[in-house]
Scaffold this active site. Structure first.
Site, PDB file in Angstrom:
ATOM      1  N   SER A   1      15.216 -18.130  -7.347  1.00  0.00           N
ATOM      2  CA  SER A   1      15.473 -16.708  -7.568  1.00  0.00           C
ATOM      3  C   SER A   1      14.174 -16.007  -7.909  1.00  0.00           C
ATOM      4  CB  SER A   1      16.488 -16.507  -8.700  1.00  0.00           C
ATOM      5  OG  SER A   1      15.986 -17.021  -9.913  1.00  0.00           O
TER       6      SER A   1
ATOM      7  N   ASP B   1       4.230  -9.236  -0.935  1.00  0.00           N
ATOM      8  CA  ASP B   1       4.445 -10.279  -1.944  1.00  0.00           C
ATOM      9  C   ASP B   1       3.975 -11.631  -1.416  1.00  0.00           C
ATOM     10  OD1 ASP B   1       5.156 -11.228  -4.416  1.00  0.00           O
ATOM     11  OD2 ASP B   1       7.263 -11.524  -3.916  1.00  0.00           O
TER      12      ASP B   1
END
Length: 450
Positions: free
Chosen positions: A91, A202
């Site tokens: 996650s 990212d």
């Protein structure tokens, strides 16, 4: 000719008693000679039936055409209930990744948005419209998306671990050729994304996956508009979760849109640092806020002195260029990729064993760098290369030779100095004794006179 036709019709049993042809088959008999073109007139079906058949064929063609094309974002939406979500893989600030089943193994990223607004949903679909056009060997294949029960992105399942896991968790023993090739493949994938005007936003070792054959797969890219439109809390979490790879201008967040091709280049520079050191930057600083402040202000940069001694100088220079504090001074990925490929061609080659598996299916299989082989980014180099232990041993031997040489040259002088000093001490002591005797004799003479 007419008699031949009648005989053929009689053989097929289609002639009636009154000589009519009401029972004529819609297809010509297989034995009908190709030269009898007049039979086509007897094969015509009634007008209404022919029109219905033509209409049905047109509908079938349109249906097949629709099934064969997926031109809009809606065509890539996977209906609710078709995806079987399985084990939770990991996650982040933007979502949670699960292993799922949809016509095989897939990766399902459930986004952290429970009730998206119509604007957010439209932005999500617009971004999907970009992702669906990506096809590259070093990019995770986009397979579709879902909006129910929540927004999710579905990509191919990659059998393997992330680069972060290899470098910092299990410490996989990579040779330098493979470290350089991982950098090359990553630059190749990023060059493709930038050619498609997709900013990753990212890029980090957690989002670079190594397939079983060590093919690089870049994931979690795109969705730039969605990430910027959703709540500020999500943006803050993402900032705090990836600061080690974030460019100074992104950390400062002073520009309206600080993300750019150059901010991806900075993140790639940090990935190069991980590859060539086996470490994360700023490992000596435990305070996250301090890192954010110092990197954002330009006071802190990765310590390039920690780069392994066997790292090619060209790679070290490229790393320094990618990590420039000013955005405009960083190179772009076409230049980066060309530099890495030039570096690979300039290093020595050796022939691989026929039984050894190829490094990846995108090429670059024949080049090996025996002079740059290393066992692991974190451990000394084993046989096959000049390791740190060998360097230290060589330095020790050189120092010993210098000491011996100095002793051989200086020892006679040293012995002479010592011997002369001893002689002086002896002479001085003898002189003191003679003076003492003279004083004694001089003291005794007055006593005798008395």
């Amino acid at each position: 000719m007419e008699a031949v036709i009648k005989d053929l019709i009689r053989d097929q049993g289609v002639r009636g008693e009154g000589g009519s042809t009401a029972g004529l088959s819609a297809t010509p008999p297989a034995s009908l000679p190709g030269s009898l073109t007049n039979v086509k007139a007897l094969q015509k079906s009634p007008g209404p039936q022919r029109e219905r058949k033509s209409s049905s064929s047109s509908e079938d063609r349109n249906r097949m055409k629709t099934l064969g094309r997926r031109d809009s974002s809606d065509d890539w939406e996977i209906p609710d209930g078709q995806i079987t979500v399985g084990q939770r893989i990991g996650s982040g600030s933007f979502g949670t990744v699960y292993k799922g089943k949809w016509h095989g193994d897939v990766a399902v990223k459930m986004l952290n948005v429970t009730a998206p607004t119509p604007q957010q949903l439209q932005a999500f679909k617009n971004e999907v419209g970009v992702l669906r056009k990506t096809r590259h060997v070093n990019i995770l294949l986009f397979m579709g998306y879902s909006t129910k029960p929540q927004l999710a992105i579905v990509t191919q399942w990659c059998e393997g671990s992330s680069l972060y896991h290899h470098l910092h968790i299990i410490e996989t023993k990579f040779e330098m050729i493979k470290l350089i090739d991982i950098a090359r493949q990553t630059a190749q994938g990023m060059d493709y994304l930038h050619a498609k005007s997709i900013i990753h936003r990212d890029l980090k070792s957690n989002n670079i996956f190594l397939h079983e054959d060590l093919t690089v797969k870049i994931g979690d890219f795109g969705l730039a508009t969605v990430k910027s439109r959703w709540s500020g809390s999500h943006q803050f979490e993402q900032l705090s979760g990836s600061i080690l790879w974030m460019a100074p201008e992104v950390i400062r967040m002073q520009d309206k849109n600080p993300y750019s091709f150059q901010s991806d280049v900075y993140a790639f520079g940090i990935v190069l640092y991980e590859l060539m050191t086996g470490q994360l930057p700023y490992s000596n600083i435990n305070n996250r806020d301090q890192i954010i402040f110092m990197v954002g202000r330009g006071y802190l940069s990765p310590d390039l002195s920690k780069v392994r001694s066997n790292c090619p100088k060209a790679m070290k220079r490229l790393m320094a260029e990618c990590l420039k504090k000013k955005r405009d001074e960083r190179p772009l990925f076409p230049q980066i990729l060309a530099s890495i490929e030039l570096l690979a061609r300039s290093l020595p080659k050796i022939h691989r064993s026929a039984s050894e598996p190829s490094l990846n299916r995108a090429g670059f299989q024949t080049e090996d760098f025996s002079l740059y082989a290393c066992a692991s980014p974190k451990t000394p180099i084993q046989a096959g290369g000049i390791g740190e232990w060998a360097v230290h041993l060589l330095k020790g031997l050189l120092l010993g030779l210098v000491v011996i040489l100095l002793l051989v040259v200086c020892l006679p002088c040293l012995l002479q100095c010592v011997s002369s000093s001893i002689r002086k001490m002896i002479d001085n002591s003898l002189g003191y004794r003679e003076e003492y005797k003279k004083l004694q004799e001089a003291y005794k003479q007055p006593e005798r006179r008395a």
